[in-house]
Design a protein around this motif. Structure first.
Motif, PDB file in Angstrom:
ATOM      1  N   THR A 111       0.806  -1.216   0.000  1.00 25.20           N
ATOM      2  CA  THR A 111       0.000   0.000   0.000  1.00 25.20           C
ATOM      3  C   THR A 111       0.843   1.272   0.000  1.00 25.20           C
ATOM      4  OG1 THR A 111      -1.779  -1.141   1.164  1.00 25.20           O
ATOM      5  CG2 THR A 111      -1.811   1.264   1.213  1.00 25.20           C
ATOM      6  N   HIS A 112       1.937   1.292   0.744  1.00 29.96           N
ATOM      7  CA  HIS A 112       2.720   2.529   0.846  1.00 29.96           C
ATOM      8  C   HIS A 112       3.343   2.921  -0.490  1.00 29.96           C
ATOM      9  CE1 HIS A 112       6.079  -0.376   1.255  1.00 29.96           C
ATOM     10  NE2 HIS A 112       6.813   0.601   0.764  1.00 29.96           N
ATOM     11  N   ARG A 113       3.461   1.981  -1.431  1.00 33.15           N
ATOM     12  CA  ARG A 113       4.033   2.296  -2.731  1.00 33.15           C
ATOM     13  C   ARG A 113       3.073   3.135  -3.591  1.00 33.15           C
ATOM     14  NH1 ARG A 113       8.247  -0.945  -4.268  1.00 33.15           N
ATOM     15  NH2 ARG A 113       8.576   0.724  -5.815  1.00 33.15           N
ATOM     16  N   LEU A 114       1.818   3.219  -3.161  1.00 33.01           N
ATOM     17  CA  LEU A 114       0.817   3.957  -3.930  1.00 33.01           C
ATOM     18  C   LEU A 114       0.807   5.456  -3.609  1.00 33.01           C
ATOM     19  CD1 LEU A 114      -2.179   1.457  -3.658  1.00 33.01           C
ATOM     20  CD2 LEU A 114      -0.465   1.619  -5.477  1.00 33.01           C
ATOM     21  N   ARG A 115       1.482   5.852  -2.534  1.00 34.39           N
ATOM     22  CA  ARG A 115       1.436   7.260  -2.127  1.00 34.39           C
ATOM     23  C   ARG A 115       2.009   8.180  -3.197  1.00 34.39           C
ATOM     24  NH1 ARG A 115       3.861   5.831   3.780  1.00 34.39           N
ATOM     25  NH2 ARG A 115       2.007   4.766   4.624  1.00 34.39           N
ATOM     26  N   ASP A 116       3.119   7.768  -3.793  1.00 38.47           N
ATOM     27  CA  ASP A 116       3.725   8.597  -4.839  1.00 38.47           C
ATOM     28  C   ASP A 116       2.783   8.730  -6.031  1.00 38.47           C
ATOM     29  OD1 ASP A 116       5.967  10.001  -6.128  1.00 38.47           O
ATOM     30  OD2 ASP A 116       6.004   8.259  -7.457  1.00 38.47           O
ATOM     31  N   LEU A 117       2.057   7.653  -6.339  1.00 36.73           N
ATOM     32  CA  LEU A 117       1.117   7.704  -7.451  1.00 36.73           C
ATOM     33  C   LEU A 117      -0.046   8.642  -7.153  1.00 36.73           C
ATOM     34  CD1 LEU A 117       1.015   3.939  -8.511  1.00 36.73           C
ATOM     35  CD2 LEU A 117       2.035   5.846  -9.767  1.00 36.73           C
ATOM     36  N   ARG A 171       0.154  11.290  -5.343  1.00 35.39           N
ATOM     37  CA  ARG A 171       0.699  12.648  -5.508  1.00 35.39           C
ATOM     38  C   ARG A 171       0.763  13.026  -6.987  1.00 35.39           C
ATOM     39  NH1 ARG A 171       3.920  11.165  -0.893  1.00 35.39           N
ATOM     40  NH2 ARG A 171       5.529  10.265  -2.241  1.00 35.39           N
ATOM     41  N   LYS A 172       1.049  12.050  -7.827  1.00 35.86           N
ATOM     42  CA  LYS A 172       1.066  12.291  -9.268  1.00 35.86           C
ATOM     43  C   LYS A 172      -0.320  12.708  -9.765  1.00 35.86           C
ATOM     44  CE  LYS A 172       5.185  11.860 -10.753  1.00 35.86           C
ATOM     45  NZ  LYS A 172       5.777  13.011 -11.468  1.00 35.86           N
ATOM     46  N   VAL A 173      -1.334  12.025  -9.283  1.00 30.77           N
ATOM     47  CA  VAL A 173      -2.695  12.341  -9.705  1.00 30.77           C
ATOM     48  C   VAL A 173      -3.092  13.728  -9.207  1.00 30.77           C
ATOM     49  CG1 VAL A 173      -5.114  11.625  -9.670  1.00 30.77           C
ATOM     50  CG2 VAL A 173      -3.312   9.898  -9.726  1.00 30.77           C
ATOM     51  N   ALA A 208       0.202  12.761 -16.223  1.00 31.54           N
ATOM     52  CA  ALA A 208      -0.615  11.584 -16.547  1.00 31.54           C
ATOM     53  C   ALA A 208       0.255  10.477 -17.125  1.00 31.54           C
ATOM     54  CB  ALA A 208      -1.714  11.964 -17.530  1.00 31.54           C
ATOM     55  N   GLY A 209       1.167  10.835 -18.028  1.00 27.21           N
ATOM     56  CA  GLY A 209       2.058   9.831 -18.594  1.00 27.21           C
ATOM     57  C   GLY A 209       2.945   9.210 -17.538  1.00 27.21           C
ATOM     58  N   HIS A 241      -7.920   7.855 -12.603  1.00 29.90           N
ATOM     59  CA  HIS A 241      -6.692   7.458 -11.915  1.00 29.90           C
ATOM     60  C   HIS A 241      -6.946   7.244 -10.424  1.00 29.90           C
ATOM     61  CE1 HIS A 241      -3.944   9.310 -15.260  1.00 29.90           C
ATOM     62  NE2 HIS A 241      -4.543   8.207 -15.628  1.00 29.90           N
ATOM     63  N   HIS A 242      -7.725   8.131  -9.815  1.00 32.41           N
ATOM     64  CA  HIS A 242      -8.067   7.948  -8.394  1.00 32.41           C
ATOM     65  C   HIS A 242      -8.823   6.632  -8.193  1.00 32.41           C
ATOM     66  CE1 HIS A 242      -6.657  11.564  -6.485  1.00 32.41           C
ATOM     67  NE2 HIS A 242      -7.315  12.362  -7.314  1.00 32.41           N
TER      68      HIS A 242
END
Length: 240
Positions: free
Chosen positions: A114-120, A122-124, A143-144, A190-191
């Motif tokens: 789960t913690h690996r999703l935090r950066d994603l 932030r990207k969104v 987005a890319g 994306h969310h």
């Protein structure tokens, strides 16, 4: 000031031991990705050689590499141009992306911590902010990067390698056919994808990725004409 001195200030810096051709290719590739070099832009060998402070033969090698990636078109007796994907090209690229990203998203939903999703996330958020402020180029970049980083979490180099040129080609497609409202609606997808990955629903997450890419393709305005001509030297001298 001498010509060589001017050139030393204009081209991207390379660390000792770096391959200057790789530096130049990445420099141009990045500006394609952010939309600073729109489809159809001519890349003159002499101008590039002066800008980067290298020989024209090196520039030709760089252009050949970018042509292999389908980011540049080499036209006989006319020179090199940033590629301009047609409507059929756009449809093919999105179809290929749906096949690859359905698989990578399913893998990620089954394996990621789960913690690996935090950066994603932030990207969104960055994508939404850019779209809200009308910064289409930055929204496309974020987005890319979201799709690239999500794919990397599947830890499958073959799939990630196949996806990368498609993401770059998508940037060209949006340079021609994108509209300002597309990126904000795609951020909602994306969310949703991240929410489904977080709860481990791999099948629905994969389907959500497909829907996201269908929505991205559906937001293209196939009647749109690409951006006006740009000052290539200024774009390439600009530091990101």
């Amino acid at each position: 000031m001498s010509k060589s001195a001017k050139n030393s200030k204009s081209h991207p810096s390379a660390e000792p031991g770096d391959d200057i051709e790789e530096v130049i290719v990445e420099h141009i590739r990045t500006r394609v990705l952010i939309g600073a070099l729109p489809p159809g832009t001519k890349l003159g060998e002499e101008l590039l050689a002066e800008t980067f402070g290298v020989t024209r033969s090196r520039i030709r090698q760089c252009l050949q590499r970018l042509s292999y990636e389908q980011l540049v078109e080499l036209k006989a007796n006319r020179g090199a141009f940033i590629a301009s994907p047609g409507i059929k090209d756009a449809k093919d690229i999105f179809e290929a992306r749906r096949v690859i990203e359905r698989v990578t998203t399913e893998i990620v939903a089954r394996t990621v911590l789960t913690h690996r999703l935090r950066d994603l996330r932030r990207k969104v958020d960055a994508q939404e902010t850019a779209a809200l402020h009308g910064n289409r180029k930055m929204a496309i970049t974020e987005a890319g990067d979201f799709h690239r980083r999500l794919s990397s979490l599947a830890h499958n180099a073959a799939l990630a390698g196949a996806l990368e040129p498609l993401i770059l080609r998508t940037a060209l497609i949006f340079g021609l056919y994108g509209n300002s409202g597309a990126m904000f609606s795609v951020a909602e997808h994306h969310h949703r994808i991240l929410d489904l990955i977080e709860i481990g629903d791999s099948n629905e997450a994969a389907s959500a990725m497909e829907r996201c890419l269908y929505a991205l393709e559906g937001n293209l305005d196939l009647r749109r004409v690409g951006d006006a001509a740009v000052d290539v030297r200024r774009v390439l001298q600009r530091i990101l």
